[in-house]
Write an enzyme that holds these catalytic residues in place. Structure first.
Site, PDB file in Angstrom:
ATOM      1  N   LYS A 226      26.087 -26.519  -9.793  1.00 43.14           N
ATOM      2  CA  LYS A 226      24.689 -26.220 -10.133  1.00 43.14           C
ATOM      3  C   LYS A 226      24.591 -25.155 -11.217  1.00 43.14           C
ATOM      4  O   LYS A 226      25.517 -24.390 -11.464  1.00 43.14           O
ATOM      5  CB  LYS A 226      23.926 -25.845  -8.867  1.00 43.14           C
ATOM      6  CG  LYS A 226      23.691 -27.116  -8.031  1.00 43.14           C
ATOM      7  CD  LYS A 226      22.565 -27.041  -7.070  1.00 43.14           C
ATOM      8  CE  LYS A 226      22.323 -28.458  -6.527  1.00 43.14           C
ATOM      9  NZ  LYS A 226      21.652 -28.442  -5.244  1.00 43.14           N
ATOM     10  N   ARG A 261      27.949 -30.703   0.296  1.00 43.40           N
ATOM     11  CA  ARG A 261      27.641 -31.840  -0.589  1.00 43.40           C
ATOM     12  C   ARG A 261      28.260 -31.528  -1.948  1.00 43.40           C
ATOM     13  O   ARG A 261      27.820 -30.617  -2.625  1.00 43.40           O
ATOM     14  CB  ARG A 261      26.123 -32.012  -0.680  1.00 43.40           C
ATOM     15  CG  ARG A 261      25.664 -33.193  -1.507  1.00 43.40           C
ATOM     16  CD  ARG A 261      24.133 -33.260  -1.553  1.00 43.40           C
ATOM     17  NE  ARG A 261      23.682 -34.395  -2.323  1.00 43.40           N
ATOM     18  CZ  ARG A 261      23.567 -34.413  -3.646  1.00 43.40           C
ATOM     19  NH1 ARG A 261      23.873 -33.344  -4.341  1.00 43.40           N
ATOM     20  NH2 ARG A 261      23.153 -35.496  -4.270  1.00 43.40           N
TER      21      ARG A 261
END
Ligand code: HH2
Length: 282
Positions: A226, A261
């Protein structure tokens, strides 16, 4: 809240005595990290096999990017992207498959085909979302926190106390689920890293992981590649955020997170093996 020892995923049961890996497979042209890479059933299936061989415990299929600024996708297009790959994965891989969607109709169709988990970044807010899943007790549900929509979420996210607000939101969604007749062992909670959060908010949530886990129970985290890592360490493309993602995953696990994840299953699996070996030698 005691963390359940296992999670029902369709016909299987995933024990949560060790951290579990959810491999990401985006069937989108525009996802921030793997967009456009898996645009045929064959290429998607090859990637799913690779994620399995690298040690994924389940695979998350997504047909709509949630990155900041992403355009919404129609139901017809999301179905076209997701359902054939879901069918192929279920036929070929001996793994539970999750579908990352906020659309109730797609949730229902995915469950009919055999999806074991529905992962909703909108925490089942769409009208009809609870109804799509309530009669399928074998299907696990991921409820994620976010502030704002894909268009607005990174404008100027604000919180008085981010972890308290994330916990309160997820608890209220769990109460809503229970009021609809959805049993709490089906629920998995996700603080939603990067969804309407500044770097400081993301770091605070990671720091407070033990409190999130103690309050909520089964926690899934999506930190992989991210932009928070680019903000922290200097601008860099997603594929150069792997080392930081793996480190952050380990911190989350040390805080009690149950499911990670991730895009980089092999690297995360190795780091988890090291952590388990160190803990085992205590
Ligand atoms: N992050 C993304 C998508 N889905 N689901 C959960 N539960 N938690 C997350 O943190 C999460 C998620 C965004 O990452 P990615 O799928 O790689 O990208 P994109 O949304 O651009 O497809």
């Amino acid at each position: 809240m005691t963390v359940p020892r296992s999670l029902r995923l369709g016909s299987r049961s995933l024990t949560l005595d060790r951290p579990r890996l959810m491999g990401i497979l985006n069937l989108t042209p525009d996802s921030f990290s793997d967009g456009g890479r898996f645009d045929s059933i064959a290429s998607a299936l090859a990637q799913a096999r690779r994620l399995r061989d690298e040690g994924a415990d389940l695979i998350d299929l997504g047909g709509e990017s949630t990155r900041p600024g992403a355009e919404p996708v129609s139901l017809a297009e999301e179905r076209r992207r997701v359902l054939p790959v879901l069918e192929a994965c279920l036929a070929e891989l001996d793994l539970p498959i999750s579908v990352d969607t906020s659309k109730p109709q797609l949730m229902a169709e995915a469950i009919d085909l055999g999806a074991a988990m529905i992962n909703d970044v909108n925490a089942f807010h769409a009208p009809g979302a609870w109804a799509a899943v309530v009669d399928h007790p074998q299907v696990a549900l991921v409820l994620m926190h976010r502030q704002g929509t894909a268009q607005t979420m990174q404008d100027q996210p604000r919180y008085e106390a981010v972890s308290d607000e994330v916990i309160a939101f997820l608890e209220s969604r769990a109460e809503d689920a229970q009021a609809q007749g959805i049993a709490s062992p089906r629920l998995v909670f996700d603080p939603g890293f990067g969804f309407g959060k500044t770097l400081a908010h993301n770091l605070q949530l990671l720091h407070d992981m033990p409190r999130l886990v103690a309050t909520l129970g089964t926690v899934l985290v999506g930190l992989s590649r991210k932009s928070m890592f680019a903000h922290l360490l200097g601008e860099r493309p997603p594929e150069q955020r792997v080392a930081a993602s793996v480190q952050a995953a380990l911190l989350a696990v040390q805080g009690g997170a149950a499911i990670l994840r991730v895009h980089d299953v092999a690297q995360t699996r190795e780091a988890l093996s090291l952590l388990a070996a160190v803990e085992g030698s205590a």
